[in-house]
Scaffold this active site. Sequence first.
Site, short mmCIF file in Angstrom:
data_model
loop_
_atom_site.label_atom_id
_atom_site.label_comp_id
_atom_site.label_asym_id
_atom_site.label_seq_id
_atom_site.Cartn_x
_atom_site.Cartn_y
_atom_site.Cartn_z
N ASP A 42 -7.59 -10.96 -28.16
CA ASP A 42 -6.35 -10.46 -28.40
C ASP A 42 -6.31 -8.97 -28.57
O ASP A 42 -5.07 -8.49 -28.31
CB ASP A 42 -5.61 -11.84 -28.19
CG ASP A 42 -5.13 -12.21 -29.46
OD1 ASP A 42 -5.71 -11.99 -30.44
OD2 ASP A 42 -3.91 -12.84 -30.59
N SER A 133 -1.96 -23.41 -33.65
CA SER A 133 -0.61 -22.75 -34.31
C SER A 133 0.23 -23.65 -34.93
O SER A 133 1.69 -22.69 -33.72
CB SER A 133 -0.78 -22.39 -32.84
OG SER A 133 -1.58 -20.94 -32.90
N SER A 134 0.77 -23.91 -35.60
CA SER A 134 1.66 -24.76 -36.35
C SER A 134 2.14 -23.39 -36.80
O SER A 134 3.60 -23.68 -36.36
CB SER A 134 1.25 -25.48 -37.74
OG SER A 134 0.09 -24.70 -38.03
N ASP A 179 -1.24 -16.87 -29.41
CA ASP A 179 -0.08 -17.77 -29.64
C ASP A 179 0.74 -17.65 -29.67
O ASP A 179 1.85 -18.68 -29.13
CB ASP A 179 -0.34 -17.67 -31.21
CG ASP A 179 -2.26 -18.07 -31.59
OD1 ASP A 179 -2.71 -18.15 -31.10
OD2 ASP A 179 -2.18 -17.67 -32.90
C1 GLA Z 1 -5.79 -16.75 -33.97
C2 GLA Z 1 -4.06 -15.39 -33.91
C3 GLA Z 1 -4.36 -14.59 -32.23
C4 GLA Z 1 -5.76 -14.29 -32.03
C5 GLA Z 1 -6.61 -16.04 -32.32
C6 GLA Z 1 -8.05 -15.32 -32.21
O1 GLA Z 1 -4.61 -17.70 -33.86
O2 GLA Z 1 -2.47 -15.69 -34.25
O3 GLA Z 1 -3.94 -14.03 -32.17
O4 GLA Z 1 -6.17 -13.49 -32.43
O5 GLA Z 1 -6.27 -16.33 -33.50
O6 GLA Z 1 -8.67 -15.98 -30.93
#
Ligand code: GLA
Length: 393
Positions: A42, A133-134, A179
């Site tokens: 990303d 993604s907490s 995320d």
């Molecule tokens: C974390 C980051 C995202 C992305 C992922 C790996 O979750 O917050 O932006 O880079 O790692 O894909």
Amino acid sequence: MARHEINPDELRKEFIGLYGSGKQPRIFAAPARINIIGEHIDYNGGKVFPAAIDRYLYVAIRRRSDTKLIYNDLFFDGTYEFDINDDFKFAATNDYANFLNGILSCMKKRDCHFPCGFEVLIASNVPSAGGISSSSALECGFAWAVNQTFDFGISRKDIALMGQQSEHEFMNVNCGIMDQYIISTAKKDTAELLDCANITHEYVPLKLGDYRFIVMNTKKQRRLADSKYNERRSQCEEGLRILKATGHDIPNLCSMTPAQFEQWGSCITDDVIFRRVRHCVTEMDRVLKSVEALKADRLEELGQLLYASHKSLKEDYEVSGIELDTLVEAASHQKGCIGARMTGAGFGGCAIALVHKDFTGTFIQNVQAEYTKKIGYSGDFFAGGAGEGVKEL
Ligand code: GLA
């Protein structure tokens, strides 16, 4: 309070118990996410393919008549008090309150005007620092709650951008947009093909037929700030710099096709940088193929792409680790499993597996046994049902 599965009614009761009766609090929910494929690209202008899952973080919020801010979390000790007129700064002792203050500081930079303070109670069913993604759920759930409470009219996309801005400027983590974006904009039963070069997305129905995504948590905690995340990002920047300096005028690493990389890649003589770039190029290619495979119901092919993604993250990008590798390896020889890979930043956190619904019970049992034997403690497993983006309940 001991951690348990929380529901919004219980949260409402706890809120009244803590802050007193009066106006009912408003309750907002933010989902966890899995990334189906498209890892660590990303922030390299790539396309990524995440989906929200039905594990939520809840924010109960109520305006106050003074300018105080009071934060509590049902599962974390400590009450944090501030004033809406404070000049917010990161402080390690503020723990999770930093995520909230970071958002408020971004809102103030956008000239959002707060006529009063507010009190919040947070409770999460998303394992913390677990790779689904907490922290983005906290940032975006809180940002949406404040946005709605004060009628700021900030769009979902801008809530996502604000979450990312707060990570960059307040939390000192150079994360991408994936995320925060999926958590803010997800729709039920769809995944999102998010183009990070221009921040637009396409919803893709998540038609998995008889298959389910099983989330496998290593229970090895990590925070992005402590991990090698920022280092990976700099290595990619270095790769892009070398390519540009050699005359290849590309806007980002993921704009290179695998064929172009074959031709141009030799200008990168440092083996580590070369492998980081190779991961970005091949992962982007796998994302495009995965979306086509899903749209055409070719799930076996999708599964193979998941395995290939994991291999690349392990060998070229080096963000896996013994725990994640053990889960993926154990998953790969279970009946009914057609693909698996780490999901999220890596270095611990979670992996996902695509498993036939008739075999999910035995799958979990067997992978758990293998994992515990090798790692010495148990993992955590659950089916990742479809979730929805931030919303008021
Ligand atoms: C974390 C980051 C995202 C992305 C992922 C790996 O979750 O917050 O932006 O880079 O790692 O894909």
